[in-house]
Design a protein around this motif. Structure first.
Motif, PDB file in Angstrom:
ATOM      1  N   THR A 197      28.310   9.883  56.058  1.00 53.08           N
ATOM      2  CA  THR A 197      27.419   8.716  56.096  1.00 53.08           C
ATOM      3  C   THR A 197      27.307   8.176  57.518  1.00 53.08           C
TER       4      THR A 197
ATOM      5  N   ASP B 100      24.137   7.681  59.896  1.00 56.94           N
ATOM      6  CA  ASP B 100      23.893   6.378  60.513  1.00 56.94           C
ATOM      7  C   ASP B 100      23.653   6.527  62.015  1.00 56.94           C
TER       8      ASP B 100
ATOM      9  N   TYR C 168      25.454  -4.412  59.983  1.00 57.18           N
ATOM     10  CA  TYR C 168      26.238  -3.380  59.289  1.00 57.18           C
ATOM     11  C   TYR C 168      27.567  -3.949  58.812  1.00 57.18           C
TER      12      TYR C 168
ATOM     13  N   PHE D  49      26.576   1.427  51.004  1.00 57.51           N
ATOM     14  CA  PHE D  49      26.399   2.000  52.330  1.00 57.51           C
ATOM     15  C   PHE D  49      27.627   2.774  52.810  1.00 57.51           C
TER      16      PHE D  49
ATOM     17  N   SER E  55      23.338   6.256  53.753  1.00 57.15           N
ATOM     18  CA  SER E  55      23.225   5.806  55.142  1.00 57.15           C
ATOM     19  C   SER E  55      22.398   4.529  55.240  1.00 57.15           C
ATOM     20  N   PHE E  56      23.014   3.474  55.760  1.00 56.36           N
ATOM     21  CA  PHE E  56      22.297   2.212  55.933  1.00 56.36           C
ATOM     22  C   PHE E  56      21.146   2.374  56.914  1.00 56.36           C
TER      23      PHE E  56
ATOM     24  N   THR F 189      18.251   4.332  55.547  1.00 55.88           N
ATOM     25  CA  THR F 189      17.506   3.480  54.620  1.00 55.88           C
ATOM     26  C   THR F 189      16.630   2.500  55.386  1.00 55.88           C
TER      27      THR F 189
ATOM     28  N   ALA G 186      19.212   0.971  47.477  1.00 57.63           N
ATOM     29  CA  ALA G 186      20.319   1.784  47.988  1.00 57.63           C
ATOM     30  C   ALA G 186      21.379   1.998  46.907  1.00 57.63           C
TER      31      ALA G 186
END
Length: 335
Positions: free
Chosen positions: A48, A52, A197, A208, A212-213, A216, A256
Motif C-alpha cells: 500500500t 501511495d 494521511y 487505507f 492506497s489513499f 484513491t 475506499a
C-alpha cells in the motif's frame, strides 16, 4: 480565521450523517480485516505504501521516471536527485505513519520536523502572519504562524478529549486549516498531504492500510482540488464553506471501505486455492497483450514474488513472453 476555532458553527446535514454512520460500521470491522490477513498485514501495508508513493509523486509532479520510482520504492535505491530524495523520504514518513500513527502527534514541532526531513537541503522555518492591530513598527504586528498552529492543535485536542465533535470531520477541518495557514517557509503542500494521511489513520480509517489513499485521491483529484478551493474561500475571514469538501471526502472514505471489503473477500478466496493457479487463471482471461498492473488490479493483496513466479513459469512453458522491461512492460500470449 480557522475552521477548528469555529467548528461549532458546522452543522452536519443528514446525508453526511448517513455516510459517516456507514463508515463507522466498517471501522467496527477493522479488527476482523486484520485478523483475516494475519501475518500478511505488514506485507500488505508495504504494498500500500508503495502505491501511495507512486501516486503522491504524481500529485506533487515529482520529476522521476517510472523505472527510478520503482527502484526507490521497492528496492530502496539511493536517490540521485532532489525529487528522488523527496520521494525516498516520503516513503519513510508514510511507513512510519502506517506503523506508529497512534503514537504520533500533530504538534507544531513534529510537523516542521517532517517538513525538514523531507527536504534536508532547506532550513525550513515558521512563516509569520500580519495581525490587524495598530502598532508603530510593522514588525510588532507580525505573529509567528507556529502560535496559530499551536492554537488550532490545542483546540482540536481539547475537542477530541471531550468527545464533543465527530473525529473524522474534525480532522478534515484541521487539514483545511493547515493547508490555508501555510505555516512553513517551504514544503507546505507536501506536509499537508502527509498530515492528512496521519489524521485519517489516527481516526482509525484503516481502509487505507489495504487501499492506497493517494491512488484513491489521485483518481478523484480534479474534484478534490475544486472542493478544497471552495473550502478555502473566505477562510481568512473565518467563514470557510467546508460542507462540499466534507461531503466529498466522507464519500471517498466510504468508497475506499467498499474496496477494502472486496479485497478482503478476494484474499479469503485466494487462501483457499493455490495462489499461482489463481493468477494463471486470471492471465488466461486477460487480453492477448497484458501488464502486471492488470494482474495487480485483480489480485492487489497477492505478493509481487508470487506474480513474478507465475509469469516466469508461463514464460518457461512458452505460453507467454515479455514485451519490453520495467514497470510498464507488457506481456503477450503465445498461441
Amino acid at each position: 480565521m480557522s475552521c477548528i476555532v469555529n467548528i461549532n458553527r458546522f452543522i452536519i446535514p443528514n446525508d453526511i450523517i448517513s455516510t459517516i454512520t456507514n463508515i463507522y460500521k466498517y471501522i467496527g470491522k477493522n479488527d476482523i480485516y486484520e485478523q483475516t490477513v494475519g501475518n500478511d498485514i505488514n506485507r500488505i501495508i508495504e504494498q500500500t505504501v508503495g502505491k501511495d508513493c507512486y501516486y503522491i509523486a504524481r500529485i506533487l509532479s515529482l520529476d522521476i521516471s517510472d523505472n527510478r520510482m520503482r527502484l526507490i520504492v521497492t528496492k530502496n535505491s539511493s536517490p540521485r536527485t532532489k525529487d528522488e530524495t523527496t520521494l525516498y523520504r516520503i516513503k519513510e514518513v508514510l511507513t512510519m505513519i502506517q506503523m506508529k500513527h497512534q503514537d504520533l502527534t500533530t504538534q507544531s514541532n513534529d510537523l516542521i520536523n517532517i517538513a525538514n526531513y523531507i527536504n534536508p537541503n532547506q532550513n525550513i522555518k515558521y512563516a509569520y502572519q500580519e495581525e490587524n492591530k495598530k502598532v508603530i513598527l510593522k514588525s510588532q504586528s507580525m505573529r509567528s504562524k507556529r502560535l496559530l498552529l499551536d492554537e488550532i492543535n490545542d483546540i482540536s485536542n481539547n475537542i477530541l478529549a471531550k468527545q464533543s465533535f465527530e473525529q473524522i470531520i474534525l480532522n478534515l477541518h484541521f487539514f483545511i486549516d493547515f493547508y490555508n495557514l501555510k505555516p512553513f517557509s517551504e514544503e507546505n503542500e507536501t506536509t499537508a498531504f502527509l498530515l492528512l494521511y496521519l489524521l485519517l489513520l489516527k481516526a482509525e480509517v484503516y481502509c487505507f492500510k489495504y487501499v492506497s489513499f493517494f491512488e484513491t485521491l489521485y483518481n478523484s483529484y480534479d474534484r478534490f482540488e475544486v472542493e478544497l478551493k471552495n473550502a478555502s474561500f473566505n477562510w481568512n475571514e473565518g467563514f470557510a464553506q467546508t460542507l462540499g469538501f466534507v461531503r466529498f471526502f466522507t464519500k471517498l472514505i466510504f468508497d475506499a471501505y467498499l474496496n477494502t471489503e472486496d479485497l478482503i473477500k478476494a484474499y479469503e478466496f485466494d487462501q483457499n486455492i493455490n495462489k499461482s493457479d489463481n493468477i494463471e487463471n486470471t492471465i488466461y482471461k486477460l487480453p492477448n497483450i497484458f501488464t502486471k498492473e492488470e494482474i495487480r488490479a485483480i489480485h492487489p493483496l497477492v505478493s509481487e514474488s508470487t506474480i513474478n513466479r507465475t509469469l516466469s513459469k508461463l514464460r518457461d512453458e512458452n505460453l507467454i513472453k515479455p514485451l519490453g522491461k520495467g514497470r510498464s512492460a507488457k506481456w503477450i500470449k503465445i498461441n
